[in-house]
Design an enzyme around this catalytic site. Structure first.
Site, PDB file in Angstrom:
ATOM      1  N   HIS A  74     -87.407   7.387 -90.100  1.00  0.00           N
ATOM      2  CA  HIS A  74     -86.866   8.366 -91.048  1.00  0.00           C
ATOM      3  C   HIS A  74     -87.722   8.404 -92.304  1.00  0.00           C
ATOM      4  CE1 HIS A  74     -83.637   6.980 -88.412  1.00  0.00           C
ATOM      5  NE2 HIS A  74     -83.016   8.117 -88.643  1.00  0.00           N
ATOM      6  N   HIS A 125     -81.219   3.798 -92.599  1.00  0.00           N
ATOM      7  CA  HIS A 125     -82.272   4.556 -91.900  1.00  0.00           C
ATOM      8  C   HIS A 125     -83.529   4.668 -92.755  1.00  0.00           C
ATOM      9  CE1 HIS A 125     -80.045   7.599 -94.244  1.00  0.00           C
ATOM     10  NE2 HIS A 125     -81.195   8.261 -94.303  1.00  0.00           N
ATOM     11  N   GLY A 128     -76.989   0.488 -91.770  1.00  0.00           N
ATOM     12  CA  GLY A 128     -77.290   1.554 -90.808  1.00  0.00           C
ATOM     13  C   GLY A 128     -76.060   2.405 -90.605  1.00  0.00           C
ATOM     14  N   ASP A 156     -76.390  10.989 -99.353  1.00  0.00           N
ATOM     15  CA  ASP A 156     -75.255  11.888 -99.148  1.00  0.00           C
ATOM     16  C   ASP A 156     -74.351  11.368 -98.030  1.00  0.00           C
ATOM     17  OD1 ASP A 156     -76.141  13.989-101.005  1.00  0.00           O
ATOM     18  OD2 ASP A 156     -77.764  14.300 -99.558  1.00  0.00           O
ATOM     19  N   HIS A 163     -85.825  14.359 -92.150  1.00  0.00           N
ATOM     20  CA  HIS A 163     -84.871  13.259 -92.270  1.00  0.00           C
ATOM     21  C   HIS A 163     -85.161  12.144 -91.267  1.00  0.00           C
ATOM     22  CE1 HIS A 163     -81.113  10.987 -92.032  1.00  0.00           C
ATOM     23  NE2 HIS A 163     -81.288  11.106 -90.735  1.00  0.00           N
ATOM     24  N   GLU A 217     -58.266  -0.530 -95.542  1.00  0.00           N
ATOM     25  CA  GLU A 217     -58.671  -1.529 -94.543  1.00  0.00           C
ATOM     26  C   GLU A 217     -60.177  -1.528 -94.298  1.00  0.00           C
ATOM     27  OE1 GLU A 217     -56.342   0.768 -93.998  1.00  0.00           O
ATOM     28  OE2 GLU A 217     -54.454  -0.329 -93.781  1.00  0.00           O
ATOM     29  N   HIS A 274     -47.074   1.588 -84.518  1.00  0.00           N
ATOM     30  CA  HIS A 274     -47.295   0.300 -85.178  1.00  0.00           C
ATOM     31  C   HIS A 274     -47.410  -0.862 -84.190  1.00  0.00           C
ATOM     32  CE1 HIS A 274     -46.581   2.514 -88.747  1.00  0.00           C
ATOM     33  NE2 HIS A 274     -46.468   1.456 -89.513  1.00  0.00           N
TER      34      HIS A 274
HETATM   35  C1  LIG Z   1     -71.372   5.892 -89.665  1.00  0.00           C
HETATM   36  C2  LIG Z   1     -72.618   6.637 -89.318  1.00  0.00           C
HETATM   37  N1  LIG Z   1     -72.528   7.873 -88.804  1.00  0.00           N
HETATM   38  C3  LIG Z   1     -73.640   8.537 -88.462  1.00  0.00           C
HETATM   39  C4  LIG Z   1     -74.866   7.984 -88.625  1.00  0.00           C
HETATM   40  C5  LIG Z   1     -76.105   8.727 -88.167  1.00  0.00           C
HETATM   41  N2  LIG Z   1     -76.882   9.161 -89.359  1.00  0.00           N
HETATM   42  C6  LIG Z   1     -77.914   8.476 -89.810  1.00  0.00           C
HETATM   43  S1  LIG Z   1     -78.553   9.127 -91.184  1.00  0.00           S
HETATM   44  C7  LIG Z   1     -77.448  10.396 -91.168  1.00  0.00           C
HETATM   45  C8  LIG Z   1     -77.482  11.450 -92.228  1.00  0.00           C
HETATM   46  C9  LIG Z   1     -77.520  10.842 -93.559  1.00  0.00           C
HETATM   47  O1  LIG Z   1     -77.802  11.781 -94.535  1.00  0.00           O
HETATM   48  P1  LIG Z   1     -78.308  11.300 -95.939  1.00  0.00           P
HETATM   49  O2  LIG Z   1     -77.533  10.147 -96.393  1.00  0.00           O
HETATM   50  O3  LIG Z   1     -78.322  12.484 -96.817  1.00  0.00           O
HETATM   51  O4  LIG Z   1     -79.757  10.772 -95.666  1.00  0.00           O
HETATM   52  P2  LIG Z   1     -81.124  11.532 -95.894  1.00  0.00           P
HETATM   53  O5  LIG Z   1     -81.071  12.797 -95.079  1.00  0.00           O
HETATM   54  O6  LIG Z   1     -81.232  11.812 -97.336  1.00  0.00           O
HETATM   55  O7  LIG Z   1     -82.143  10.593 -95.389  1.00  0.00           O
HETATM   56  C10 LIG Z   1     -76.583  10.273 -90.096  1.00  0.00           C
HETATM   57  C11 LIG Z   1     -75.493  11.219 -89.801  1.00  0.00           C
HETATM   58  C12 LIG Z   1     -74.912   6.684 -89.158  1.00  0.00           C
HETATM   59  N3  LIG Z   1     -76.063   6.037 -89.338  1.00  0.00           N
HETATM   60  N4  LIG Z   1     -73.803   6.060 -89.527  1.00  0.00           N
END
Ligand SMILES: Cc1ncc(C[n+]2csc(CCOP(=O)(O)OP(=O)(O)O)c2C)c(N)n1
Length: 674
Positions: free
Chosen positions: A33, A73, A121, A162, A268, A417, A479
């Protein structure tokens, strides 16, 4: 470096080196990434070289600032920073990005790369880990700092994107952090307005600043996230804040510098491509000839080795002085940071033999045990997700952990939680504390991603999951946990213990506390259970082997009954009835699959008697996972459906958790085999 080069130019060179190292590593691996590392390179550079209190050599120095890259990432940003600031992470390591056995895995992993504080991650987890770390810092500071001796005085920085802030866990954790006024927590938010599917306009249009303000955070916006000086002044202001956690919203450009991909979702999560890498280097005015190029002067500017050693040395000198002036506190500090247990720890574990003949819920026995352990273990810290009266997780004689009492050990996690799970991980990662947290077993689902991370990182956290079956009763199927015990057993590295009575519960706590290399889930009953007389029956200390023969009604048993938790006492009654009928059985209490599986085959066979084919399993949950112990043709008195709203006893009868049904099943099994 050429003296004529200005500071601005030096900074630019260093920032662009972070970008090119990231691009090159991802290109070579053909996966990764690049966008976020390129956009956040200036923030990373400024934080790590000007503010972060760290030592590339003494990576475990206790008073270091903690840095969490929540958007794991973007790992190449972290690896580039570790490399250029002087950690034991070579260019060869960078070139091995994402390869088998490398120190630079796809997402940061605890224990693999020096300087990585937590595995990240799954988005949002790191953010909540950081809240836990900041809580541990405040707790230890309140405990150990003395006038002129701030031996615990560090910041926790978390970088997130984000995606992290879209995840609910970040709201849960931020809400608690704001409530607690964790002013040494600073979040650098990469507001590049891009995630995987495109611009965040399509999904994420809330007012993040307003949201954090409402949660009692100090909020700043850096309009140009590419300008080191604006970033530096925002971090400096955040560090001055003493009342609230801080978030710095940095407006950045994903894949900054890439002429055709900057600002696009394409950048990304895929390599830029050979040609685009070349064009980007051209735009950034970087060397086009070499990959993994670190231009002259970059190491010199970025190295934190000397600075870090001085920080460590100064801290050690202060600590030495502290040992002179506060010898007891210093001793306690060393003890707390060693993760060792006090000598009298085992003696603190109650045996409940004074209440044999009475009944007590295992959740209540857990509460008594927890309170007893807290008397000797000063590092114990935890609470519940707003269920302390039910989970029995409150330590009676101790204070609450609140904004005005950080020395308190009772944490009020609130109904959060998921954040609780990840905050517990952050507490454990920080070191110096032993976290526990409780909720109803059925809501363990709400924190499962954090439990998985605890198991992955081998963190010694303890879950207190009460209300463990349909015997919860009137609250009904929403529950009543059904699949939860089996699904927790499915997490590698998590030790699940479902004790049968008060004595097993005390022993389960002992084992959980002694376990330093992974999480433990205690599965506890709401309803009262008879306390087994250990003068007659084997000692509960046998629980350490995962399973043991609790009772046997004849020299050569005709059938084996396997049971856990609240079903053990029901099975004991069944054994008596069977014996009166002249049928001899062995009852094995199996509080923990994981502990049993660690035993030698000979022990497992010795207690399970694989040659005795008739076998009945009794557990008020799904039967998944039991075959490995029960044999191919065993009977299962387990749950095959959701429960219902009714009195718990009625439900146990309706679903077959009665001595009579066990007796019938054993007789059926005997008929089948004879
Ligand atoms: C809980 C979870 N859901 C989905 C993902 C897959 N995923 C990795 S990065 C990403 C998008 C993240 O966007 P952003 O935080 O804006 O990162 P940027 O594009 O700026 O690198 C997703 C959906 C993950 N790593 N964790």
């Amino acid at each position: 470096m050429n003296e004529a080069i200005s500071q601005t130019e030096k900074d630019r060179l260093c920032v662009n080196t972070i970008r090119t190292l990231s691009m090159d590593a991802i290109q070579k691996a053909n996966s990764g990434h690049p966008g976020a590392p390129m956009g956040m390179a200036p923030a990373g550079f400024v934080l790590w070289t000007r503010f972060l209190k760290h030592s590339p050599i003494h990576t475990f120095w206790p008073d270091r600032d903690r840095f969490v890259l929540s958007g794991g990432h973007a790992s190449m940003l972290l690896y580039s920073l570790l490399h250029i600031t002087g950690y034991d992470l070579s260019l060869d390591d960078i070139q091995a990005f994402r390869q088998w056995g490398s120190k630079t895995p796809g997402h940061p992993e605890l224990g693999v790369t020096p300087g990585v504080e937590t595995s990240t991650g799954p988005l949002g987890q790191g953010f909540a880990n950081a809240v836990g770390m900041a809580m541990a810092e405040r707790f230890l500071a309140a405990r150990f700092n003395r006038p002129d001796f701030s031996i615990v005085d560090h910041h926790t920085y978390v970088m997130c994107g984000d995606g992290d802030l879209m995840e609910g866990i970040s709201s849960e954790a931020a809400s608690l952090a704001g409530h607690l006024g964790l002013s040494k927590l600073i979040c650098l938010y990469d507001a590049n307005k891009i995630s995987i599917e495109g611009p965040t306009d399509i999904t994420f249009t809330e007012d993040v600043a307003g949201r954090f303000q409402s949660m009692n955070w100090h909020v700043q916006t850096v309009e140009d996230g590419n300008d080191p000086e604006s970033i530096a002044s925002a971090i400096a202001i955040a560090r001055e804040e003493t009342n609230q956690p801080s978030i710095i919203i940095m407006k950045t450009t994903i894949a900054y510098g890439s002429p055709n991909k900057q600002g696009c979702a394409d950048a990304h999560g895929a390599p830029l491509g050979e040609e685009e890498v070349r064009l980007t280097k051209e735009c950034l005015e970087c060397s086009l000839d070499d990959c993994f190029c670190v231009p002259e002067g970059v190491y010199e500017t970025c190295s934190c080795t000397e600075k870090g050693e001085k920080l460590v040395h100064d801290w050690q000198a202060m600590f030495h002085q502290y040992t002179q002036e506060f010898p007891n506190e210093a001793k306690e500090w060393e003890f707390v940071m060693s993760s060792e247990l006090p000598e009298n720890f085992s003696d603190s574990i109650p045996d409940f033999q004074d209440i044999v003949g009475q009944s007590i819920a295992t959740r209540a026995a857990s509460g008594i045990t927890l309170n007893a352990i807290a008397k000797v273990l000063p590092t114990l810290i935890g609470g519940s997700a707003d269920l302390a009266p039910s989970n029995k997780t409150f330590i009676n004689e101790l204070q609450e952990f609140q904004k005005d009492s950080y020395q308190g050990q009772n944490i009020r996690f609130g109904v959060r939680e998921h954040a609780m799970g990840a905050i517990m991980n952050g507490l454990a990662l920080h070191k110096g504390v032993r976290p526990y947290g409780g909720t109803f077993l059925v809501f363990s689902d709400y924190m499962r991603p954090a439990i998985r991370m605890a198991a992955l990182m081998k963190l010694p956290v303890i879950y207190v999951f009460t209300h463990d079956s349909i015997a919860v009763g009137e609250d009904g199927p929403t529950h009543q946990p059904i699949e939860h015990i089996a699904s927790l057993r499915a997490i590698p590295g998590l030790t699940v213990i479902r004790p049968a009575d008060a004595t097993e519960t005390a022993m389960a706590w002992k084992i959980a506390i002694e376990k330093q290399d992974g999480p433990t889930a205690l599965i506890l009953s709401r309803q009262k259970l008879p306390v087994i007389n250990r003068d007659i029956y084997p000692s509960a200390s046998q629980l350490s082997r995962g399973a043991y023969v609790l009772t046997e009604t004849g020299k050569s048993p005709q059938a084996v009954i396997l049971a856990t938790g609240s079903e053990v006492s029901i099975a004991m009654t069944a054994c008596k009835i069977l014996s009166e009928k002249g049928i001899y059985v062995r009852l094995v209490s199996i509080p923990s699959f994981e502990l049993l599986e660690k035993q030698a085959r000979a022990y497992i066979d010795e207690i399970l008697l694989p040659d005795v084919k008739p076998c009945v399993v009794v557990e008020a949950g799904i039967s998944t996972g039991w075959r490995k112990f029960a044999g191919a043709k065993a009977s299962f008195i387990c749950m095959n459906s959701f429960g219902a709203s009714a009195n718990g006893q009625v439900l146990q009868e309706r679903y077959g958790f009665t001595p009579e049904n066990i007796v019938d099943c054993v007789i059926d099994q005997l008929k089948k085999y004879n």
